[in-house]
Design a protein around this motif. Structure first.
Motif, PDB file in Angstrom:
ATOM      1  N   GLY A  92      20.865  -2.183 -19.177  1.00 38.48           N
ATOM      2  CA  GLY A  92      19.731  -2.754 -18.451  1.00 38.48           C
ATOM      3  C   GLY A  92      18.981  -1.755 -17.609  1.00 38.48           C
ATOM      4  N   MET A  93      19.055  -0.476 -17.975  1.00 34.88           N
ATOM      5  CA  MET A  93      18.360   0.554 -17.208  1.00 34.88           C
ATOM      6  C   MET A  93      16.858   0.327 -17.255  1.00 34.88           C
ATOM      7  N   GLU A  94      16.226   0.159 -16.118  1.00 36.79           N
ATOM      8  CA  GLU A  94      14.777  -0.052 -16.100  1.00 36.79           C
ATOM      9  C   GLU A  94      14.153   0.498 -14.829  1.00 36.79           C
ATOM     10  N   ARG A  95      12.879   0.811 -14.949  1.00 30.84           N
ATOM     11  CA  ARG A  95      12.098   1.224 -13.789  1.00 30.84           C
ATOM     12  C   ARG A  95      11.607  -0.017 -13.058  1.00 30.84           C
ATOM     13  N   ILE A  96      11.829  -0.048 -11.746  1.00 32.00           N
ATOM     14  CA  ILE A  96      11.345  -1.164 -10.932  1.00 32.00           C
ATOM     15  C   ILE A  96       9.983  -0.831 -10.328  1.00 32.00           C
ATOM     16  N   ALA A  97       9.854   0.421  -9.872  1.00 28.97           N
ATOM     17  CA  ALA A  97       8.619   0.800  -9.178  1.00 28.97           C
ATOM     18  C   ALA A  97       8.364   2.295  -9.316  1.00 28.97           C
ATOM     19  N   ARG A  98       7.080   2.649  -9.205  1.00 25.82           N
ATOM     20  CA  ARG A  98       6.689   4.050  -9.050  1.00 25.82           C
ATOM     21  C   ARG A  98       6.572   4.328  -7.554  1.00 25.82           C
ATOM     22  N   ILE A  99       6.995   5.505  -7.144  1.00 22.40           N
ATOM     23  CA  ILE A  99       6.868   5.873  -5.735  1.00 22.40           C
ATOM     24  C   ILE A  99       6.090   7.185  -5.652  1.00 22.40           C
ATOM     25  N   PHE A 100       4.898   7.106  -5.090  1.00 27.33           N
ATOM     26  CA  PHE A 100       4.036   8.278  -4.932  1.00 27.33           C
ATOM     27  C   PHE A 100       4.279   8.874  -3.545  1.00 27.33           C
ATOM     28  N   ARG A 101       4.387  10.188  -3.492  1.00 27.40           N
ATOM     29  CA  ARG A 101       4.608  10.861  -2.214  1.00 27.40           C
ATOM     30  C   ARG A 101       3.359  11.637  -1.837  1.00 27.40           C
ATOM     31  N   TYR A 102       2.860  11.406  -0.613  1.00 27.53           N
ATOM     32  CA  TYR A 102       1.639  12.045  -0.133  1.00 27.53           C
ATOM     33  C   TYR A 102       1.917  12.821   1.148  1.00 27.53           C
ATOM     34  N   SER A 103       1.524  14.064   1.189  1.00 31.61           N
ATOM     35  CA  SER A 103       1.521  14.802   2.451  1.00 31.61           C
ATOM     36  C   SER A 103       0.162  14.555   3.103  1.00 31.61           C
ATOM     37  N   SER A 104       0.115  14.663   4.411  1.00 32.92           N
ATOM     38  CA  SER A 104      -1.148  14.415   5.125  1.00 32.92           C
ATOM     39  C   SER A 104      -2.251  15.347   4.646  1.00 32.92           C
ATOM     40  N   GLU A 105      -1.889  16.593   4.346  1.00 32.17           N
ATOM     41  CA  GLU A 105      -2.893  17.581   3.933  1.00 32.17           C
ATOM     42  C   GLU A 105      -3.463  17.242   2.550  1.00 32.17           C
ATOM     43  N   ASN A 106      -2.585  16.973   1.579  1.00 28.09           N
ATOM     44  CA  ASN A 106      -3.060  16.685   0.227  1.00 28.09           C
ATOM     45  C   ASN A 106      -3.847  15.386   0.152  1.00 28.09           C
ATOM     46  N   ALA A 107      -3.397  14.372   0.892  1.00 26.10           N
ATOM     47  CA  ALA A 107      -4.072  13.074   0.838  1.00 26.10           C
ATOM     48  C   ALA A 107      -5.514  13.158   1.313  1.00 26.10           C
ATOM     49  N   LEU A 108      -5.807  14.107   2.213  1.00 27.12           N
ATOM     50  CA  LEU A 108      -7.172  14.246   2.728  1.00 27.12           C
ATOM     51  C   LEU A 108      -8.156  14.768   1.674  1.00 27.12           C
ATOM     52  N   LYS A 109      -7.645  15.158   0.507  1.00 19.70           N
ATOM     53  CA  LYS A 109      -8.526  15.538  -0.597  1.00 19.70           C
ATOM     54  C   LYS A 109      -9.291  14.325  -1.121  1.00 19.70           C
ATOM     55  N   SER A 110      -8.752  13.132  -0.866  1.00 23.27           N
ATOM     56  CA  SER A 110      -9.428  11.896  -1.254  1.00 23.27           C
ATOM     57  C   SER A 110     -10.511  11.560  -0.232  1.00 23.27           C
ATOM     58  N   SER A 111     -11.716  11.299  -0.700  1.00 25.55           N
ATOM     59  CA  SER A 111     -12.815  10.972   0.212  1.00 25.55           C
ATOM     60  C   SER A 111     -12.541   9.666   0.953  1.00 25.55           C
ATOM     61  N   PHE A 112     -11.873   8.727   0.289  1.00 19.65           N
ATOM     62  CA  PHE A 112     -11.527   7.456   0.931  1.00 19.65           C
ATOM     63  C   PHE A 112     -10.540   7.686   2.082  1.00 19.65           C
ATOM     64  N   VAL A 113      -9.509   8.473   1.827  1.00 20.37           N
ATOM     65  CA  VAL A 113      -8.516   8.762   2.866  1.00 20.37           C
ATOM     66  C   VAL A 113      -9.173   9.484   4.037  1.00 20.37           C
ATOM     67  N   LYS A 114     -10.014  10.449   3.736  1.00 22.68           N
ATOM     68  CA  LYS A 114     -10.695  11.214   4.789  1.00 22.68           C
ATOM     69  C   LYS A 114     -11.566  10.300   5.653  1.00 22.68           C
ATOM     70  N   ALA A 115     -12.327   9.410   4.995  1.00 21.48           N
ATOM     71  CA  ALA A 115     -13.195   8.501   5.750  1.00 21.48           C
ATOM     72  C   ALA A 115     -12.367   7.521   6.570  1.00 21.48           C
ATOM     73  N   SER A 116     -11.247   7.053   6.022  1.00 19.00           N
ATOM     74  CA  SER A 116     -10.378   6.123   6.760  1.00 19.00           C
ATOM     75  C   SER A 116      -9.765   6.799   7.966  1.00 19.00           C
ATOM     76  N   ALA A 117      -9.275   8.024   7.768  1.00 17.17           N
ATOM     77  CA  ALA A 117      -8.646   8.758   8.871  1.00 17.17           C
ATOM     78  C   ALA A 117      -9.644   9.029   9.993  1.00 17.17           C
ATOM     79  N   GLU A 118     -10.899   9.249   9.621  1.00 19.29           N
ATOM     80  CA  GLU A 118     -11.938   9.532  10.612  1.00 19.29           C
ATOM     81  C   GLU A 118     -12.616   8.266  11.115  1.00 19.29           C
ATOM     82  N   ASN A 119     -12.188   7.101  10.591  1.00 21.17           N
ATOM     83  CA  ASN A 119     -12.711   5.792  11.011  1.00 21.17           C
ATOM     84  C   ASN A 119     -14.217   5.685  10.824  1.00 21.17           C
ATOM     85  N   THR A 120     -14.692   6.138   9.654  1.00 19.53           N
ATOM     86  CA  THR A 120     -16.132   6.085   9.384  1.00 19.53           C
ATOM     87  C   THR A 120     -16.512   5.015   8.368  1.00 19.53           C
ATOM     88  N   LEU A 121     -15.526   4.235   7.882  1.00 20.25           N
ATOM     89  CA  LEU A 121     -15.837   3.147   6.946  1.00 20.25           C
ATOM     90  C   LEU A 121     -16.297   1.917   7.719  1.00 20.25           C
TER      91      LEU A 121
END
Length: 307
Positions: free
Chosen positions: A130-159
């Protein structure tokens, strides 16, 4: 020559680097009847591998079953893999399970993408089913995540926001809201996104609940847990109530969670757990984070039946 042996209480401490912090209490009490720890070590006494399992602890629990145990760790150091050490540990471990009258062993853990195939092959080879995958787990560092324009705008509270919803932390939820979610009358949310999963270690800083200002209903939530000895934040559940899915609440609560993370714990890495069958959350993750993760792991589960 590698030595395989059942560990005593005193020896358990020497193997502490071969398991996760959350399982150390089992390793440090491995002389108990409901704990099995089998270790592999070099002729010089250097720990090389470990199999660790625990049985049920509380006989007062409704689900208490003395024959159903849990595999906490199965690990062999990289430099001695491919030498049958894993197989030899397992053979000694399985024999001990049988000696303790264990009927079933459940395994659930998180494996890095690059090691998952190797571990899956091993578990299937020794008899797990019964070996199965339950979930994917993505790991984000604060620096890499800021490459996303959405993350950057959220962090800067401009949305742009929306006055329809109030965003609150777990401790700010009303008694009525907690009771409604706890009862889940009509099963309005599936169990795998229950806001109470991991409630004992919930992150009060990063978990977010969206409350409809007019009706008082909880419209959506993102829950987060303190993990890895409180060094990281695991975003465990993400849910939007069906009657609110035509509103921008998904985007808004996602943005609020990102903003809180950068405001309150910017040095902690974010782990986003997305169930394999939750396509909506997967689309959100891909859309908003735009591939800015460091790596992917998989939460897997399997069972082993002792004959």
């Amino acid at each position: 020559m590698t030595v395989i042996k059942l560990l005593t209480l005193e020896e358990g401490f020497e193997y502490s680097k071969l398991t996760f912090n959350r399982y150390l209490r089992f390793l440090f009490t491995c002389g108990k009847q409901n704990i099995i720890a089998v270790g592999a070590e070099s002729e010089e006494g250097m720990p090389l591998g470990l199999a660790l399992a625990c049985g049920p602890e509380d006989k007062d629990l409704t689900a208490y079953d003395p024959g159903h145990w849990y595999l906490c760790s199965m690990y062999v150091k990289k430099e001695v893999r491919g030498q049958r050490n894993g197989r030899r540990i397992w053979e000694r471990f399985a024999a001990e399970l049988k000696n303790r009258d264990v009927r079933k062993l459940t395994f659930q853990s998180v494996l890095r993408e690059e090691t998952e195939k190797e571990m899956t092959r091993f578990f299937e080879a020794v008899g797990f089913t019964g070996m199965e995958r339950i979930a994917r787990i993505f790991r984000y560092s604060s620096e890499n995540a800021l490459k996303s324009s959405f993350v950057k705008a959220s962090a800067e509270n401009t949305l742009a926001g929306d006055d329809m919803f109030l965003f609150v932390s777990p401790g700010e939820l009303s008694t009525e809201s907690l009771e409604e979610m706890g009862k889940n009358d009509g099963n309005w949310y599936p169990e795998f996104v229950s806001p109470f999963i991991g409630w004992s270690c919930i992150s009060k800083e990063c978990s977010v609940f969206a409350v409809d200002r007019t009706s008082g209903k909880v419209a959506a939530w993102i829950t987060a847990m303190d993990v890895n000895n409180k060094m990281d934040i695991l975003y465990r559940t993400f849910f939007t109530r069906e009657e609110y899915r035509s509103t921008p609440i998904g985007l808004l609560i996602f943005s609020e969670a990102v903003k809180r993370h950068y405001e309150r714990c910017p040095k902690k890495k974010a782990l986003a757990s997305i169930p394999m069958n939750n396509e909506r959350s997967m689309r959100f993750n891909e859309l908003f984070f735009q591939g800015s993760y460091d790596h992917i792991s998989y939460e897997i589960c399997a069972e082993y039946f002792i004959k």
